[in-house]
Design an enzyme around this catalytic site. Structure first.
Site, PDB file in Angstrom:
ATOM      1  N   GLY A   1      57.214  74.078  18.285  1.00  0.00           N
ATOM      2  CA  GLY A   1      57.992  73.171  17.429  1.00  0.00           C
ATOM      3  C   GLY A   1      58.190  73.727  16.040  1.00  0.00           C
ATOM      4  O   GLY A   1      58.186  72.990  15.053  1.00  0.00           O
TER       5      GLY A   1
ATOM      6  N   TYR B   1      52.026  57.220  19.845  1.00  0.00           N
ATOM      7  CA  TYR B   1      51.816  58.374  18.958  1.00  0.00           C
ATOM      8  C   TYR B   1      50.347  58.483  18.521  1.00  0.00           C
ATOM      9  O   TYR B   1      49.748  59.564  18.587  1.00  0.00           O
ATOM     10  CB  TYR B   1      52.738  58.231  17.747  1.00  0.00           C
ATOM     11  CG  TYR B   1      52.708  59.379  16.767  1.00  0.00           C
ATOM     12  CD1 TYR B   1      53.358  60.581  17.052  1.00  0.00           C
ATOM     13  CD2 TYR B   1      52.058  59.266  15.543  1.00  0.00           C
ATOM     14  CE1 TYR B   1      53.342  61.632  16.132  1.00  0.00           C
ATOM     15  CE2 TYR B   1      52.041  60.301  14.630  1.00  0.00           C
ATOM     16  CZ  TYR B   1      52.681  61.489  14.923  1.00  0.00           C
ATOM     17  OH  TYR B   1      52.661  62.521  14.018  1.00  0.00           O
TER      18      TYR B   1
ATOM     19  N   ASN C   1      51.892  72.520  17.447  1.00  0.00           N
ATOM     20  CA  ASN C   1      52.507  71.698  16.393  1.00  0.00           C
ATOM     21  C   ASN C   1      53.622  70.790  16.920  1.00  0.00           C
ATOM     22  O   ASN C   1      53.907  69.760  16.307  1.00  0.00           O
ATOM     23  CB  ASN C   1      53.055  72.649  15.307  1.00  0.00           C
ATOM     24  CG  ASN C   1      54.001  71.958  14.349  1.00  0.00           C
ATOM     25  OD1 ASN C   1      53.572  71.255  13.432  1.00  0.00           O
ATOM     26  ND2 ASN C   1      55.309  72.107  14.564  1.00  0.00           N
TER      27      ASN C   1
HETATM   28  P1  NAP Z   1      59.860  67.661  12.986  1.00  0.00           P
HETATM   29  O1  NAP Z   1      60.487  67.988  11.667  1.00  0.00           O
HETATM   30  O2  NAP Z   1      60.471  66.637  13.866  1.00  0.00           O
HETATM   31  O3  NAP Z   1      59.655  69.025  13.792  1.00  0.00           O
HETATM   32  C1  NAP Z   1      59.138  69.018  15.080  1.00  0.00           C
HETATM   33  C2  NAP Z   1      59.722  70.185  15.827  1.00  0.00           C
HETATM   34  O4  NAP Z   1      59.233  70.139  17.181  1.00  0.00           O
HETATM   35  C3  NAP Z   1      61.255  70.112  15.892  1.00  0.00           C
HETATM   36  O5  NAP Z   1      61.801  71.369  15.636  1.00  0.00           O
HETATM   37  C4  NAP Z   1      61.490  69.681  17.344  1.00  0.00           C
HETATM   38  O6  NAP Z   1      62.707  70.127  17.877  1.00  0.00           O
HETATM   39  C5  NAP Z   1      60.323  70.343  18.047  1.00  0.00           C
HETATM   40  N1  NAP Z   1      60.077  69.749  19.356  1.00  0.00           N
HETATM   41  C6  NAP Z   1      60.251  68.459  19.724  1.00  0.00           C
HETATM   42  N2  NAP Z   1      59.947  68.305  21.025  1.00  0.00           N
HETATM   43  C7  NAP Z   1      59.571  69.524  21.487  1.00  0.00           C
HETATM   44  C8  NAP Z   1      59.171  70.002  22.760  1.00  0.00           C
HETATM   45  N3  NAP Z   1      59.109  69.202  23.821  1.00  0.00           N
HETATM   46  N4  NAP Z   1      58.873  71.323  22.895  1.00  0.00           N
HETATM   47  C9  NAP Z   1      58.979  72.161  21.835  1.00  0.00           C
HETATM   48  N5  NAP Z   1      59.356  71.757  20.612  1.00  0.00           N
HETATM   49  C10 NAP Z   1      59.659  70.454  20.431  1.00  0.00           C
HETATM   50  O7  NAP Z   1      58.343  67.187  12.779  1.00  0.00           O
HETATM   51  P2  NAP Z   1      57.273  67.570  11.653  1.00  0.00           P
HETATM   52  O8  NAP Z   1      57.227  66.463  10.687  1.00  0.00           O
HETATM   53  O9  NAP Z   1      57.466  68.970  11.189  1.00  0.00           O
HETATM   54  O10 NAP Z   1      55.945  67.454  12.536  1.00  0.00           O
HETATM   55  C11 NAP Z   1      55.260  68.574  13.061  1.00  0.00           C
HETATM   56  C12 NAP Z   1      53.938  68.092  13.639  1.00  0.00           C
HETATM   57  O11 NAP Z   1      53.183  67.445  12.602  1.00  0.00           O
HETATM   58  C13 NAP Z   1      54.095  67.056  14.751  1.00  0.00           C
HETATM   59  O12 NAP Z   1      53.122  67.248  15.727  1.00  0.00           O
HETATM   60  C14 NAP Z   1      53.863  65.745  14.032  1.00  0.00           C
HETATM   61  O13 NAP Z   1      53.416  64.742  14.907  1.00  0.00           O
HETATM   62  C15 NAP Z   1      52.797  66.152  13.033  1.00  0.00           C
HETATM   63  N6  NAP Z   1      52.681  65.266  11.886  1.00  0.00           N
HETATM   64  C16 NAP Z   1      53.707  65.085  11.025  1.00  0.00           C
HETATM   65  C17 NAP Z   1      53.541  64.216   9.949  1.00  0.00           C
HETATM   66  C18 NAP Z   1      54.618  63.981   8.946  1.00  0.00           C
HETATM   67  O14 NAP Z   1      54.413  63.156   8.050  1.00  0.00           O
HETATM   68  N7  NAP Z   1      55.759  64.657   9.025  1.00  0.00           N
HETATM   69  C19 NAP Z   1      52.340  63.543   9.771  1.00  0.00           C
HETATM   70  C20 NAP Z   1      51.313  63.763  10.680  1.00  0.00           C
HETATM   71  C21 NAP Z   1      51.490  64.624  11.720  1.00  0.00           C
HETATM   72  P3  NAP Z   1      64.027  69.145  17.752  1.00  0.00           P
HETATM   73  O15 NAP Z   1      64.230  68.913  16.317  1.00  0.00           O
HETATM   74  O16 NAP Z   1      65.120  69.930  18.379  1.00  0.00           O
HETATM   75  O17 NAP Z   1      63.662  67.894  18.494  1.00  0.00           O
END
Ligand code: NAP
Length: 244
Positions: A10, A152, A87
């Site tokens: 991701g 989640y 991730n």
């Molecule tokens: P994001 O901007 O939505 O990025 C997630 C990435 O993962 C996107 O590029 C997405 O692709 C990709 N993805 C989705 N489904 C996938 C799959 N089945 N296989 C491979 N790749 C996939 O999210 P983020 O905020 O950077 O979050 C990254 C991690 O941190 C996640 O695990 C999230 O739960 C965790 N997290 C985030 C926060 C926050 O506040 N942002 C807080 C706590 C934890 P598409 O865009 O094409 O769908």
């Protein structure tokens, strides 16, 4: 870490992309994995400025076959894999009463099963090398709960149990397994929240600001480094003091 190879799921954008930049800046070759191939390739070519080798691959982490192919590709291209960052993650929010079975399954499949499938492939390679660093991205809601995120928070709490078990199973092979639990980080995932919700959340953050993707990447870099070798099964909370 110089010359090591990291697979980051991701990582086409958001936190995963920032982790890629932080590791590439320390000389690590990066395999950018994302469901969106264009984004993966674009991110990978952007990492070349750090003087490392990088490749963008398309895979859905909830598919056993696609995950196996990434690891095969990585070994063919780089010969070894020292670092795995689990991730990739999604949200499908809704109150329990209204949450559809599909929303539950999709989140558990990508967030939790994806971490299981990638870790399983990684330990095969890392156990032979007698060295590995696996870092799983959990969330503050694994520890606090959050209304509307039954699926989640369960997936992210499951990641903590998985982290500790794999840490115990592979400690003797030189593999450490740790988790980073971000709080509210400014990315596309949180951009969709209303201003009201954001203001309410801000009140609960003692440090008084939302986190940046670099805040998370810095914690991940520590766990990914050889210097963290006596630390396994642990969680670093990156949340501005929101949860202690
Ligand atoms: P994001 O901007 O939505 O990025 C997630 C990435 O993962 C996107 O590029 C997405 O692709 C990709 N993805 C989705 N489904 C996938 C799959 N089945 N296989 C491979 N790749 C996939 O999210 P983020 O905020 O950077 O979050 C990254 C991690 O941190 C996640 O695990 C999230 O739960 C965790 N997290 C985030 C926060 C926050 O506040 N942002 C807080 C706590 C934890 P598409 O865009 O094409 O769908």
């Amino acid at each position: 870490m110089k010359g090591h190879t990291a697979i980051i799921t991701g990582s086409g954008r958001g936190i995963g992309k920032a982790i890629g930049e932080a590791l590439a800046g320390r000389g690590v070759n990066i395999v950018v994995v994302d469901v969106n191939l264009d984004m993966a390739e674009e991110t990978a070519s952007g990492l070349e400025k750090y003087g490392v080798r990088s490749v963008g691959l398309k895979a859905d982490v909830s598919s056993q076959n696609e995950v196996s192919e990434i690891f095969e590709h990585a070994v063919k291209e780089f010969g070894k894999v020292e670092i795995l960052i689990n991730n990739a993650g999604i949200t499908r929010d809704g109150l329990l009463m209204r949450m559809k079975e599909d929303d539950w399954d999709a989140v558990i499949d990508i967030n939790l099963k994806g971490t299981f499938l990638c870790s399983k492939e990684a330990v095969k390679i890392m156990a032979k090398q007698r060295y590995g660093r696996i870092i799983n991205i959990s969330s503050v809601v694994a520890f606090m709960g959050n209304p509307g995120q039954a699926n989640y928070s369960a997936s992210k709490a499951g990641i903590i149990g998985l982290t500790k078990t794999v840490a115990r199973e592979y400690a003797s092979r030189g593999i450490t397994v740790n988790a980073v639990a971000p709080g509210f980080i400014e990315t596309a995932m949180t951009a969709a929240l209303s201003e009201n919700v954001k203001q309410e959340m801000m009140k609960a953050i003692p440090i008084g600001r939302f986190g940046s993707v670099a805040d998370v990447a810095n914690a991940v870099v520590f766990f990914a480094s050889p210097e963290s070798g006596y630390i396994s099964g642990q969680v670093i909370h990156v949340n501005g003091g929101m949860y202690m």
